[in-house]
Enzyme design. Structure first.
Site, PDB file in Angstrom:
ATOM      1  N   LYS A  32      41.009  51.650  40.471  1.00 50.00           N
ATOM      2  CA  LYS A  32      40.058  50.669  39.927  1.00 50.00           C
ATOM      3  C   LYS A  32      39.224  50.031  41.023  1.00 50.00           C
ATOM      4  CE  LYS A  32      42.292  46.709  41.186  1.00 50.00           C
ATOM      5  NZ  LYS A  32      41.772  45.424  41.701  1.00 50.00           N
ATOM      6  N   ARG A  66      36.016  40.290  45.858  1.00 51.64           N
ATOM      7  CA  ARG A  66      35.441  40.922  47.048  1.00 51.64           C
ATOM      8  C   ARG A  66      34.768  42.254  46.753  1.00 51.64           C
ATOM      9  NH1 ARG A  66      41.250  40.454  49.667  1.00 51.64           N
ATOM     10  NH2 ARG A  66      41.637  40.941  47.471  1.00 51.64           N
TER      11      ARG A  66
END
Length: 346
Positions: A196, A264
């Site tokens: 992912k 992030r």
């Protein structure tokens, strides 16, 4: 009541202290060498400086040199390092864990092999000297640390080789907001949730492309959804390559969903989509740990090896290959939209 020792005071491990403590267990949180300021702050007022949440009064905090004291008498260990701490965990932590105590890890990622295969972190740890004979289990699924700490309903999977052990670990953490499935398909669960990060970077490119065209804050859902769908398609194929159960795609797709909405990985993808080179984007995010770069590079490298061996065609993974070109070859963002088109006859 059980005693659970958490090793690594990162955001996810620290968030998991909430269900564990609320279930009446003794919680001991040990920092890594990088968590010294976190532990100092927690000892002062229970406030976690990175998670931005106040942990429960009564949790015991330890610096890394106090690890062995924190492990004594523990009934279970939770490993809370990032993928960049995998080797440190193998060398400094695993040898200290009694062989009869199960380990549950939050670390996501995989390691590519010379033959194009991918190894999970539990498998890697099991092969190390310190990991031999340990029951090493892992957590996968769509769950952000701050929302877990805020008791938003979350569904995850605990995976490991022994279902009885998984049931025990589930009993320690399950609550009315933290819902746990159990699976002995370790490679399937771990592969799905590791991938992912790579594909979240790919989906986030669309965020940056929209902002490059129309300004910061612009949103185009069609392009994001198209990249999301292509990401899930490629993740399913990779899941099949490693021999994981196809149903595990729910953990990978769910994790992809939550990752695209923040954090992030979204930042790096957005910066690249806006037109920054990879080096420029990394300079802007200096000091930020980016696991998405690691898993994208490793997975693309594995696919290219499989292609060279004639086992699979890298053209079946156009989004992954483009992400790899951007981060490892310095190419500009140019989404290969036409390559996403497929035909199904029957």
């Amino acid at each position: 009541m059980s005693i659970i020792t958490f090793i690594g005071a990162g955001q996810m491990a620290s968030a998991l202290t909430f269900p564990a403590f609320e279930n009446g267990h003794e919680v001991r949180l040990v920092g890594t060498p990088l968590d010294r300021d976190v532990i100092d702050g927690l000892r002062k007022d229970n406030f976690h400086i990175n998670l931005k949440r106040t942990l429960h009064e009564g949790i015991k905090y330890y610096q890394v040199e106090e690890m062995e004291e924190a492990i004594k008498g523990a009934d279970a260990i939770l490993g809370g390092v990032s993928s960049f701490g995998v080797d440190w965990f193998a060398e400094e932590v695993l040898p200290k864990i009694p062989r009869n105590i199960p380990l549950l890890s939050v670390t996501k990622g995989m390691i590519d092999q010379e033959d194009g295969s991918m190894m999970t972190y539990p498998e890697f740890w099991e092969q190390t000297e310190g990991g031999k004979g340990l029951s090493i289990n892992a957590i996968g699924g769509p769950c952000t640390s701050y929302e877990l700490a805020d008791k938003d309903n979350s569904c995850v999977a605990f995976c490991g080789r022994n279902m009885e052990t998984l049931h025990y670990l589930k009993s320690l953490f399950t609550t009315d907001y933290y819902h746990i499935s159990c699976s002995t398909d370790v490679v399937g669960v771990e592969c799905a949730v590791a991938l992912k990060n790579a594909y979240a970077l790919g989906v986030s490119l669309a965020v940056g492309l929209a902002e490059k065209k129309e300004g910061i804050g612009a949103v185009h859902y069609n392009s994001q959804a198209a990249l999301f769908g292509q990401g899930v398609r490629e993740m399913r194929k990779l899941l099949a390559i490693v021999g994981g159960n196809d149903d595990n795609i729910v953990y990978g797709a769910g994790d992809l969903y939550v990752t695209v909405f923040g954090g992030r990985t979204r930042k790096i993808g957005t910066l690249l989509g806006r037109g920054l080179s990879f080096d420029q984007a990394m300079e802007e995010l200096k000091g930020v740990t980016l696991e998405s770069i690691v898993i994208a590079t490793r997975t693309a490298r594995a696919v290219k090896r499989l292609d060279a061996l004639g086992k699979y065609k890298k053209e079946e993974f156009p989004l992954l290959m483009h992400v790899d070109e951007i981060i490892n070859q310095g190419k500009p963002v140019n989404i290969p939209w036409k390559s996403f088109e497929v035909e199904y006859d029957g």
